[in-house]
Design a protein around this motif. Structure first.
Motif, PDB file in Angstrom:
ATOM      1  N   ASP A  12      61.201  -7.342  24.978  1.00 41.36           N
ATOM      2  CA  ASP A  12      62.080  -6.936  26.172  1.00 41.36           C
ATOM      3  C   ASP A  12      61.499  -5.642  26.954  1.00 41.36           C
ATOM      4  O   ASP A  12      61.986  -5.213  27.933  1.00 41.36           O
ATOM      5  CB  ASP A  12      63.387  -6.774  25.770  1.00 41.36           C
ATOM      6  CG  ASP A  12      64.121  -7.834  25.167  1.00 41.36           C
ATOM      7  OD1 ASP A  12      63.950  -8.967  25.660  1.00 41.36           O
ATOM      8  OD2 ASP A  12      65.055  -7.457  24.297  1.00 41.36           O
ATOM      9  N   ALA A  13      60.472  -4.974  26.330  1.00 46.07           N
ATOM     10  CA  ALA A  13      60.043  -3.670  26.821  1.00 46.07           C
ATOM     11  C   ALA A  13      58.456  -3.604  26.439  1.00 46.07           C
ATOM     12  O   ALA A  13      57.882  -4.352  25.447  1.00 46.07           O
ATOM     13  CB  ALA A  13      60.801  -2.684  26.383  1.00 46.07           C
TER      14      ALA A  13
ATOM     15  N   LYS B  10      55.616   8.599  35.242  1.00 41.81           N
ATOM     16  CA  LYS B  10      56.988   7.946  35.414  1.00 41.81           C
ATOM     17  C   LYS B  10      57.112   7.728  37.014  1.00 41.81           C
ATOM     18  O   LYS B  10      57.425   6.710  37.470  1.00 41.81           O
ATOM     19  CB  LYS B  10      58.237   8.644  34.700  1.00 41.81           C
ATOM     20  CG  LYS B  10      59.442   7.897  35.254  1.00 41.81           C
ATOM     21  CD  LYS B  10      60.755   8.484  34.739  1.00 41.81           C
ATOM     22  CE  LYS B  10      61.990   8.003  35.141  1.00 41.81           C
ATOM     23  NZ  LYS B  10      62.939   8.638  34.568  1.00 41.81           N
TER      24      LYS B  10
ATOM     25  N   ASP C 231      63.415  -2.884  21.287  1.00 43.74           N
ATOM     26  CA  ASP C 231      63.114  -3.371  22.450  1.00 43.74           C
ATOM     27  C   ASP C 231      61.609  -3.951  22.605  1.00 43.74           C
ATOM     28  O   ASP C 231      61.328  -4.862  23.112  1.00 43.74           O
ATOM     29  CB  ASP C 231      63.239  -2.375  23.798  1.00 43.74           C
ATOM     30  CG  ASP C 231      64.854  -2.202  23.955  1.00 43.74           C
ATOM     31  OD1 ASP C 231      65.682  -2.992  23.371  1.00 43.74           O
ATOM     32  OD2 ASP C 231      65.412  -1.393  24.649  1.00 43.74           O
TER      33      ASP C 231
ATOM     34  N   ASP D 117      62.653   0.209  36.282  1.00 45.00           N
ATOM     35  CA  ASP D 117      63.017   0.358  34.791  1.00 45.00           C
ATOM     36  C   ASP D 117      62.043   1.417  33.903  1.00 45.00           C
ATOM     37  O   ASP D 117      61.341   0.714  32.916  1.00 45.00           O
ATOM     38  CB  ASP D 117      63.628  -0.749  33.929  1.00 45.00           C
ATOM     39  CG  ASP D 117      64.528  -0.305  32.684  1.00 45.00           C
ATOM     40  OD1 ASP D 117      64.940   0.969  32.565  1.00 45.00           O
ATOM     41  OD2 ASP D 117      64.959  -1.408  32.157  1.00 45.00           O
ATOM     42  N   VAL D 118      61.964   2.460  33.878  1.00 51.27           N
ATOM     43  CA  VAL D 118      60.709   3.699  33.193  1.00 51.27           C
ATOM     44  C   VAL D 118      61.576   4.619  32.707  1.00 51.27           C
ATOM     45  O   VAL D 118      62.308   5.149  33.111  1.00 51.27           O
ATOM     46  CB  VAL D 118      59.761   3.966  34.268  1.00 51.27           C
ATOM     47  CG1 VAL D 118      58.847   4.506  33.556  1.00 51.27           C
ATOM     48  CG2 VAL D 118      59.113   2.678  35.248  1.00 51.27           C
ATOM     49  N   VAL D 119      61.166   4.656  31.073  1.00 52.08           N
ATOM     50  CA  VAL D 119      61.909   5.808  30.318  1.00 52.08           C
ATOM     51  C   VAL D 119      60.866   6.454  29.898  1.00 52.08           C
ATOM     52  O   VAL D 119      59.764   6.004  29.089  1.00 52.08           O
ATOM     53  CB  VAL D 119      62.659   5.052  29.395  1.00 52.08           C
ATOM     54  CG1 VAL D 119      63.271   6.330  28.324  1.00 52.08           C
ATOM     55  CG2 VAL D 119      63.879   4.338  29.790  1.00 52.08           C
TER      56      VAL D 119
ATOM     57  N   TYR E  97      58.585   1.995  28.421  1.00 50.57           N
ATOM     58  CA  TYR E  97      58.791   3.277  27.750  1.00 50.57           C
ATOM     59  C   TYR E  97      57.327   4.093  27.525  1.00 50.57           C
ATOM     60  O   TYR E  97      56.571   3.422  27.557  1.00 50.57           O
ATOM     61  CB  TYR E  97      58.934   3.126  26.352  1.00 50.57           C
ATOM     62  CG  TYR E  97      60.697   2.412  26.002  1.00 50.57           C
ATOM     63  CD1 TYR E  97      61.853   3.431  26.131  1.00 50.57           C
ATOM     64  CD2 TYR E  97      60.813   1.244  25.705  1.00 50.57           C
ATOM     65  CE1 TYR E  97      62.957   2.902  26.082  1.00 50.57           C
ATOM     66  CE2 TYR E  97      62.141   0.744  25.670  1.00 50.57           C
ATOM     67  CZ  TYR E  97      63.312   1.566  25.620  1.00 50.57           C
ATOM     68  OH  TYR E  97      64.326   1.208  25.688  1.00 50.57           O
TER      69      TYR E  97
ATOM     70  N   LYS F  96      61.015  -6.106  32.340  1.00 48.51           N
ATOM     71  CA  LYS F  96      60.620  -5.535  31.328  1.00 48.51           C
ATOM     72  C   LYS F  96      60.931  -4.050  31.576  1.00 48.51           C
ATOM     73  O   LYS F  96      60.205  -3.602  32.679  1.00 48.51           O
ATOM     74  CB  LYS F  96      59.066  -5.596  30.453  1.00 48.51           C
ATOM     75  CG  LYS F  96      59.025  -7.059  30.281  1.00 48.51           C
ATOM     76  CD  LYS F  96      57.754  -7.089  29.145  1.00 48.51           C
ATOM     77  CE  LYS F  96      57.617  -8.547  28.683  1.00 48.51           C
ATOM     78  NZ  LYS F  96      56.720  -8.756  27.763  1.00 48.51           N
ATOM     79  N   ARG F  97      61.462  -3.146  30.559  1.00 47.08           N
ATOM     80  CA  ARG F  97      61.538  -1.804  30.672  1.00 47.08           C
ATOM     81  C   ARG F  97      60.364  -1.240  30.006  1.00 47.08           C
ATOM     82  O   ARG F  97      59.545  -1.783  29.075  1.00 47.08           O
ATOM     83  CB  ARG F  97      62.909  -1.396  29.597  1.00 47.08           C
ATOM     84  CG  ARG F  97      62.757  -0.050  29.551  1.00 47.08           C
ATOM     85  CD  ARG F  97      63.968   0.556  28.582  1.00 47.08           C
ATOM     86  NE  ARG F  97      65.160   0.385  29.942  1.00 47.08           N
ATOM     87  CZ  ARG F  97      66.352   0.942  29.250  1.00 47.08           C
ATOM     88  NH1 ARG F  97      66.922   0.993  28.185  1.00 47.08           N
ATOM     89  NH2 ARG F  97      67.387   0.587  30.262  1.00 47.08           N
TER      90      ARG F  97
ATOM     91  N   CYS G   1      57.824  -0.056  39.866  1.00 45.12           N
ATOM     92  CA  CYS G   1      58.594  -0.165  38.454  1.00 45.12           C
ATOM     93  C   CYS G   1      59.722   0.398  38.416  1.00 45.12           C
ATOM     94  O   CYS G   1      59.747   1.780  38.869  1.00 45.12           O
ATOM     95  CB  CYS G   1      57.734   0.241  37.194  1.00 45.12           C
ATOM     96  SG  CYS G   1      56.117  -0.621  37.372  1.00 45.12           S
TER      97      CYS G   1
END
Length: 192
Positions: free
Chosen positions: A103-104, A161, A98, A171-173, A148, A145-146, A169
């Motif tokens: 994409d991230a 996070k 990603d 989409d946060v992992v 990470y 964008k994700r 935000c």
């Protein structure tokens, strides 16, 4: 795999050679030192050339004895990293793909002095202290964008996070692995 095994075998034989040298050195030198100490002969290292030679050998023996354990540990870590680089866990393969594909983003939430010491080439710096004050890198606010997150030990990523989600935000992992573990797994190279 074969290259890493070959390197490990080579390092092990070097280590074995150092131990063999030390044993041989002690076998030769201890009886002479004992004889000199009890007065049966002239002191062993009284002659200058022999004294210098013995001093060099003792110095080498001391260096080998002190560094052999660290050397072996380093060699083991290097071999483990070489083998592990081929077995990145699936979730980290996804993260890596990603980020590489654009994409991230990989955000390093460690503090500036930690970032300065070492960081991944693909990471963007977003210190937790700044995130908690509402400061965030512009590229992290891209909703497409994700994100990470990683830190030193997988702990600070959780408040980071929450701070990023408070900034909008979605989409946060948070990665559970810290930078050392990620590096040992072969996730990414460190920036120069």
């Amino acid at each position: 795999k074969h290259k890493a095994e070959s390197s490990l075998c080579s390092l092990a034989s070097t280590y074995t050679g150092c131990i063999s040298f030390l044993k041989q050195f002690l076998r030769l030198i201890l009886p002479a030192i004992h004889a000199s100490a009890v007065g049966h002969q002239e002191p062993l290292i009284s002659k200058p050339p022999l004294r210098e030679h013995m001093m060099v050998r003792v110095l080498i023996a001391a260096i080998v004895a002190r560094s052999s354990n660290a050397f072996l540990q380093s060699a083991t870590r290097t071999a483990r990293r070489s083998l592990a680089a081929r077995a990145l866990p699936p979730h980290l393969e996804t993260v890596k793909a990603d980020v590489a594909g654009g994409d991230a983003l990989l955000l390093d939430v460690r503090e500036p002095h930690e970032w300065a010491a070492a960081h991944f080439a693909s990471a963007t710096h977003a210190p937790l202290s700044a995130l908690q004050q509402g400061a965030c890198p512009k590229e992290a606010l891209d909703a497409t964008k994700r994100l990470y997150l990683h830190c030193a030990a997988g702990i600070r990523v959780h408040p980071a996070k929450a701070a990023l989600e408070a900034l909008g935000c979605d989409d946060v992992v948070a990665l559970q692995e810290g930078i050392s573990e990620l590096y040992e797994l072969g996730f990414d190279d460190l920036a120069e």
